[in-house]
Design a protein around this motif. Sequence first.
Motif, mmCIF file in Angstrom:
data_model
loop_
_atom_site.group_PDB
_atom_site.id
_atom_site.type_symbol
_atom_site.label_atom_id
_atom_site.label_comp_id
_atom_site.label_asym_id
_atom_site.label_seq_id
_atom_site.Cartn_x
_atom_site.Cartn_y
_atom_site.Cartn_z
ATOM 1 N N LEU A 173 -49.112 -57.130 -10.858
ATOM 2 C CA LEU A 173 -48.900 -56.078 -11.858
ATOM 3 C C LEU A 173 -49.830 -56.243 -13.054
ATOM 4 O O LEU A 173 -50.230 -55.260 -13.678
ATOM 5 N N VAL A 174 -50.185 -57.470 -13.375
ATOM 6 C CA VAL A 174 -51.058 -57.736 -14.520
ATOM 7 C C VAL A 174 -52.521 -57.467 -14.175
ATOM 8 O O VAL A 174 -53.273 -56.946 -15.004
ATOM 9 N N ARG A 175 -52.936 -57.802 -12.977
ATOM 10 C CA ARG A 175 -54.338 -57.673 -12.574
ATOM 11 C C ARG A 175 -54.699 -56.217 -12.313
ATOM 12 O O ARG A 175 -53.847 -55.398 -11.989
ATOM 13 N N SER A 176 -55.987 -55.932 -12.429
ATOM 14 C CA SER A 176 -56.458 -54.571 -12.185
ATOM 15 C C SER A 176 -57.170 -54.496 -10.833
ATOM 16 O O SER A 176 -57.463 -55.509 -10.221
ATOM 17 N N GLY A 177 -57.433 -53.305 -10.402
ATOM 18 C CA GLY A 177 -58.135 -53.079 -9.144
ATOM 19 C C GLY A 177 -57.209 -52.555 -8.064
ATOM 20 O O GLY A 177 -55.992 -52.778 -8.098
ATOM 21 N N ARG A 178 -57.819 -51.854 -7.116
ATOM 22 C CA ARG A 178 -57.029 -51.283 -6.019
ATOM 23 C C ARG A 178 -56.389 -52.344 -5.145
ATOM 24 O O ARG A 178 -55.286 -52.177 -4.645
ATOM 25 N N LEU A 198 -45.641 -48.045 -10.570
ATOM 26 C CA LEU A 198 -46.878 -48.065 -9.792
ATOM 27 C C LEU A 198 -47.275 -46.659 -9.347
ATOM 28 O O LEU A 198 -48.458 -46.307 -9.370
ATOM 29 N N ALA A 199 -46.307 -45.852 -8.949
ATOM 30 C CA ALA A 199 -46.610 -44.482 -8.529
ATOM 31 C C ALA A 199 -47.193 -43.663 -9.689
ATOM 32 O O ALA A 199 -48.060 -42.818 -9.480
ATOM 33 N N LYS A 200 -46.734 -43.933 -10.896
ATOM 34 C CA LYS A 200 -47.218 -43.203 -12.075
ATOM 35 C C LYS A 200 -48.555 -43.733 -12.591
ATOM 36 O O LYS A 200 -49.216 -43.060 -13.372
ATOM 37 N N HIS A 201 -48.948 -44.932 -12.178
ATOM 38 C CA HIS A 201 -50.158 -45.557 -12.712
ATOM 39 C C HIS A 201 -51.080 -46.028 -11.591
ATOM 40 O O HIS A 201 -51.428 -47.200 -11.510
ATOM 41 N N ARG A 202 -51.482 -45.087 -10.763
ATOM 42 C CA ARG A 202 -52.413 -45.407 -9.677
ATOM 43 C C ARG A 202 -53.788 -45.706 -10.259
ATOM 44 O O ARG A 202 -54.187 -45.096 -11.252
#
Length: 159
Positions: free
Chosen positions: A71-76, A135-139
């Motif tokens: 949750l903290v890390r970025s990227g797909r 997660l669904a709101k912040h793809r």
Amino acid sequence: MNSAPQSPAAPAARRRMSGIGRVLVAVYGVLALAALGRSFVQIVQKFDEAPLAYALSALAAVVYVIATIALVRSGRGWYRVAWATIVFEFTGVLVVGTLSVVLPGLFPHDTVWSWYGRGYLFIPLVLPVLGMWWLAKHRPAAGTPAETPLAVAAERPAS
């Protein structure tokens, strides 16, 4: 002023890690620490009393740690890891919770997920639902690099 270029994922990560996102990560982090501590003590002191329950508590702890990091890390790639761990967590809560109600003898001692997280004020039941919603709101954006745990490790220089 910081003149270093930011990766394309940086704005998405900042957006995901603001407001309720920070609270969500904080709760995941606290739950990870609580589950790690509980499972460690249970396994060291009395594993032979309820090996299945204590092993499931340790598994839950690992899932919470990975979910917190994802949750903290970025990227797909990390986004996918977050989804996978949170869906696994929710499934675990539902399966273990139901089994602990229907077949209480299967779990002579509580796990993190027993009785749908009763020992943790039902947070294990509610948290993954909030996590999936978040997660669904912040793809991640379509152009976000697919940074994965393996890709990050591969980019690090050997020591």
